[in-house]
Design a protein around this motif. Structure first.
Motif, PDB file in Angstrom:
ATOM      1  N   GLN A 272       0.846  -1.195   0.000  1.00 40.39           N
ATOM      2  CA  GLN A 272       0.000   0.000   0.000  1.00 40.39           C
ATOM      3  C   GLN A 272       0.885   1.249   0.000  1.00 40.39           C
ATOM      4  N   PRO A 273       0.323   2.381  -0.477  1.00 43.25           N
ATOM      5  CA  PRO A 273       1.099   3.621  -0.466  1.00 43.25           C
ATOM      6  C   PRO A 273       1.491   3.987   0.959  1.00 43.25           C
ATOM      7  N   ILE A 274       2.670   4.540   1.115  1.00 43.71           N
ATOM      8  CA  ILE A 274       3.122   4.855   2.480  1.00 43.71           C
ATOM      9  C   ILE A 274       2.310   5.996   3.079  1.00 43.71           C
ATOM     10  N   THR A 275       1.519   6.714   2.257  1.00 50.75           N
ATOM     11  CA  THR A 275       0.641   7.743   2.813  1.00 50.75           C
ATOM     12  C   THR A 275      -0.449   7.136   3.699  1.00 50.75           C
ATOM     13  N   GLU A 276      -0.643   5.822   3.649  1.00 47.92           N
ATOM     14  CA  GLU A 276      -1.637   5.161   4.498  1.00 47.92           C
ATOM     15  C   GLU A 276      -1.116   4.953   5.916  1.00 47.92           C
ATOM     16  N   PHE A 277       0.165   5.130   6.134  1.00 50.10           N
ATOM     17  CA  PHE A 277       0.733   4.882   7.462  1.00 50.10           C
ATOM     18  C   PHE A 277       0.697   6.167   8.292  1.00 50.10           C
ATOM     19  N   GLN A 278       0.255   6.035   9.521  1.00 46.68           N
ATOM     20  CA  GLN A 278       0.073   7.217  10.357  1.00 46.68           C
ATOM     21  C   GLN A 278       1.381   7.945  10.636  1.00 46.68           C
ATOM     22  N   TYR A 279       2.481   7.214  10.746  1.00 47.63           N
ATOM     23  CA  TYR A 279       3.742   7.900  11.032  1.00 47.63           C
ATOM     24  C   TYR A 279       4.183   8.751   9.843  1.00 47.63           C
ATOM     25  N   VAL A 280       3.835   8.342   8.640  1.00 51.37           N
ATOM     26  CA  VAL A 280       4.127   9.177   7.468  1.00 51.37           C
ATOM     27  C   VAL A 280       3.167  10.372   7.435  1.00 51.37           C
ATOM     28  N   GLN A 281       1.908  10.125   7.728  1.00 52.42           N
ATOM     29  CA  GLN A 281       0.939  11.213   7.771  1.00 52.42           C
ATOM     30  C   GLN A 281       1.368  12.277   8.796  1.00 52.42           C
TER      31      GLN A 281
END
Length: 396
Positions: A272-281
């Motif tokens: 999945q795109p890393i934008t789905e991970f909260q730490y990246v957000q």
């Protein structure tokens, strides 16, 4: 307070953004590598009227405002993506405003040069004083026909490329604490030496170095303002410089955030795109918050400065402190999102190195905190009738 650009200011910003994208950006990496100011782009910006924008028509300028100038500056930041070059613009802008505000008719030729492409430098720092500008030892000694200036300034932005130098020094013979004075010194006079550009961690496109004055002749017309008024004049000058760090920092982060978002959307991990991970957000939202916080504090500081509000110096230091620390933190967030690609030599790693320099240049973060605290302590404590005074807790 200003809450948005006018159509004319948006057009001004767009014009300079396109100019910087076509002029500064293609040469940026080469000038950073060689530690040289991009004089060609500097001249092109001057030819397009950048430095005439905030100068009154009566002094040969376009009669615009410093809001107009900031709109143009933001465009240059976005188009050039060169933080170092923009720090050199800040140093020049402070000198320009000082000559407009405090210069007289005998110094008009300096202003004329600054508007058409001469490079300005503000020489405050000395080896023993650092950010404590009141400790200057550079001295103008009286001689027949004027003064002879002796001293050394260090870590001066634009020094290797400067044509006109704002020098903070002392006048020998004046009473202590009332002798600090500002001089306007032509770099090309005999007795002035500038060292090679310093090898710094970042911001190579903003050459920084030492300036030595070995008996440089000064006339009375080389004094900016009046003798002994140098500290108040300088504090007024650096108030603009400091808030412009925030203006530049916010605009610079816009481009870095766009790059980081683009990368994050295209990068996948665990299917999945890393934008789905909260730490990246979290890192991406930190960058957005850094932009908004810095920008609006900087705008508020400029509003206070132009209104000559008592809080102008405090707000300016708040803009510098917030701008530099947020910029450095956001650049590190971008590197973390890019991962190994961000740590490799390239645009992201350069952004990190350049952003760290803003923690030092223009007055360190600790100096900004000291200034904010000093300004806070100057405010009288409001006395509210009938408000109970808190008593200390007593042990049971």
């Amino acid at each position: 307070m200003k809450l948005g650009w006018t159509p004319q200011q948006r057009a001004l910003s767009h014009h300079y953004e396109q100019l910087a994208r076509n002029a500064v950006a293609p040469r940026s990496a080469a000038h950073a590598a060689t530690r040289q100011l991009d004089r060609l782009s500097w001249r092109e910006l001057a030819d397009q009227g950048l430095w005439r924008i905030p100068v009154p028509e009566s002094r040969g300028g376009d009669g615009g405002t410093w809001w107009d100038f900031c709109a143009a500056l933001e465009g240059i930041v976005r188009g050039s993506r060169d933080l170092g070059f923009c720090l050199s613009l800040i140093a020049h802008a402070g000198l320009l405003r000082a000559v407009v505000r405090h210069g007289d008719d005998t110094q008009q030729h300096h202003l004329d040069r600054l508007m058409v492409g001469a490079v300005g430098a503000t020489a405050l720092t000395e080896e023993r004083g650092g950010s404590d500008v009141a400790r200057v030892s550079t001295t103008a000694h009286p001689v027949d026909g004027g003064h002879r200036l002796v001293g050394v300034k260090v870590h001066i932005t634009n020094a290797p490329a400067a044509d006109l130098i704002y020098v903070l020094g002392r006048v020998s013979g004046l009473p202590a604490k009332r002798d600090v004075t500002v001089f306007l010194v032509d770099r090309h006079q005999p007795g002035i030496r500038t060292g090679a550009a310093e090898e710094m961690l970042g911001n190579g496109s903003s050459p920084t170095g030492a300036i030595s004055f070995d008996g440089v002749h000064l006339d009375d017309a080389d004094i900016l303002g009046v003798p002994g008024d140098g500290l108040s004049l300088t504090y007024d000058t650096i108030t603009l410089d400091r808030l412009l760090y925030g203006v530049v920092g916010a605009a610079y982060l816009e481009g870095l955030l766009e790059d980081t978002l683009r990368f994050a959307r295209g990068r996948t991990a665990f299917h999945q795109p890393i934008t789905e991970f909260q730490y990246v957000q979290r890192r991406l939202t930190n960058m957005r918050l850094a932009i908004e916080t810095t920008r609006w504090i900087s705008y508020a500081a400029l509003d206070r400065l132009l209104a000559e509000h008592p809080d102008a110096a405090l707000m300016s230091s708040a803009a510098k402190l917030t701008g530099s620390e947020s910029l450095a933190a956001a650049a590190l967030d971008a590197m973390q999102v890019f991962g190994h690609a961000g740590y490799e030599e390239g645009d992201v790693s350069r952004a990190v190195r350049d952003s760290l320099g803003t923690l030092i240049a223009g007055g360190t973060s600790d100096i900004q905190r000291k200034n904010i605290f000093t300004q806070m302590m100057k405010k009288p404590v409001a006395v509210v009738p009938n408000r109970p005074v808190l008593a200390p807790l007593r042990a049971a």
